[in-house]
Design a protein around this motif. Structure first.
Motif: not given
Length: 94
Positions: A10, A14-15, A17-18, A63-64
């Motif tokens: 996850d 996240y990273y 995706s950004h 984050v998350l």
């Protein structure tokens, strides 16, 4: 990568995706590293991700739904480097 704990995947997702890294996202979605080039791509991504996590940790970024810490990056790198070595690409891991 199917046996890697979901929180690790996850955070990587996240990273990746950004900003969007389509190469890493594709590897994460298929949950496998199938070539030397993919292993190199993941290792490069891990270095960039660790730098970003260090910056985010300093700035108390969430984050998350949890604050991110440099220990998170260290754990992810350890797990992913072990995975890459297990896939036969140990010569790429420094």
């Amino acid at each position: 990568m199917k046996n890697i704990h979901q929180p690790i995947k996850d955070i990587m997702f996240y990273y990746a995706s950004h900003p969007e890294d389509s190469t890493i996202l594709a590897i994460l979605k298929k949950e496998s590293i199938d070539s030397e080039q993919e292993a190199k791509d993941v290792l490069t991504f891990l270095n960039l991700m660790c730098d970003k996590i260090a910056e985010d940790a300093k700035n108390n970024v969430v984050v998350l739904k949890q604050p991110i810490h440099t220990t998170d990056a260290e754990k992810i790198c350890d797990v992913m480097e072990d995975y890459i070595e297990d896939q036969g690409y140990e010569y790429l891991v420094e």
